[in-house]
Design a protein around this motif. Structure first.
Motif: not given
Length: 317
Positions: A160-166
């Motif tokens: 869910x959140x990896x793209x936002x984290x990177x």
């Protein structure tokens, strides 16, 4: 039209206001301060908050500056800025609320019938979470310590959140955060991406304000909300965090800096008495990276003094 709490903002406009939570003993309305920039074009709704801990200042200023520089005529979507979520903690210049002395970042989803901090958390969950598509939570190491620039990606929510984290742009990705009750948790549980960005601490620094501003803008670019290509790294280093606590009280002196690599057994800090006698040596439990270092020199038995990051692997884009 975009609505959140008491605010309704037309396309291409901006507004500010307060989601009420309670009233102080001297009659002042307390709540969640909002800055909303509603783009003239359709797009996602991004919420960026800071000031969950009242002694963490850099993110608060970064939100104000970034939103002031956004042109709603060219913005695609809506940006909701919460420059200081926990105003009682800010007024106390402390990590915890000056009203009920609770750590807001450990009590989400809160309690609508509890003390002020509990009601504040519950109001965020009720009013903010349904009105946004993603949340970026800005922090520093606080007055007590300094943390290396990193992003916290909650374990179990990587898809869910990896793209936002990177898109936050920091090399270090802290996987986990075993403690519960953070701002991230109710957002993620609602099926929406949420991350925490950490950078700096111990005092306010313009450099760290700029780091946070760069992260916000890079995330806006990655979501297609503003013009420009998002800057992404080829590889990111994933770590887990281990908290070291003091056994002795005394005067704390660090021998390593946030972001510094270490080997097992390396001396990270010492605790001395008033005569200069060493009471305790803090050493690295394994090879890895020093994530957070205490900056307050007064230390008591059981206080947090260092956070070690064990390297887990890499994320390759």
């Amino acid at each position: 039209m975009y609505s959140i709490g008491p605010l309704t903002v037309a396309p291409g406009e901006r507004a500010q206001g307060l989601i009420p939570v309670g009233t102080s003993s001297y009659g002042v309305e307390l709540g969640i301060p909002l800055i909303v920039v509603n783009g003239a074009q359709d797009g996602p709704v991004l919420c960026v908050d800071a000031g969950v801990h009242g002694d963490e200042y850099d993110g608060q200023e970064a939100i104000r500056r970034v939103l002031a520089g956004i042109d709603p005529a060219t913005l695609r979507g809506t940006v909701v800025g919460i420059p200081c979520l926990n105003t009682p903690a800010f007024e106390a210049a402390a990590r915890a609320s000056g009203i009920d002395h609770l750590n807001l970042n450990r009590i989400f989803p809160g309690d609508a019938e509890g003390s002020y901090s509990q009601r504040l958390a519950a109001t965020f969950v009720e009013k903010v979470v349904p009105a946004v598509d993603a949340v970026v939570d800005l922090h520093t190491g606080g007055a007590y310590g300094e943390i290396a620039p990193l992003v916290i990606l909650q374990g179990g929510y990587e898809d869910l959140a990896t793209d936002l984290a990177l898109a936050a742009g920091h090399e270090l990705v802290w996987k986990g955060g075993k403690w519960g009750g953070t701002v991230r948790h109710p957002v993620l549980e609602a099926g929406k991406p949420a991350i925490t960005i950490e950078c700096g601490g111990a005092t306010y620094r313009e450099t760290n304000v700029e780091h946070h501003m760069h992260s916000i803008r890079n995330i806006l670019r990655s979501l297609g909300m503003i013009d420009g290509e998002a800057e992404l790294r080829d590889t990111y280093t994933t770590v887990s965090g281990t908290f070291a606590r003091s056994a002795a009280g005394g005067f704390f002196v660090a021998h390593a800096e946030p972001g510094e690599t270490c080997k097992e057994g390396d001396l990270i800090a010492t605790i001395t008495d008033h005569y200069g006698n060493t009471l305790e040596e803090v050493t690295a439990p394994q090879e890895g990276i020093v994530l957070w270092v205490r900056r307050i020199r007064t230390v008591r038995p059981g206080d947090e003094v260092v956070i070690f990051g064990e390297v887990l692997g890499e994320i390759q884009r």
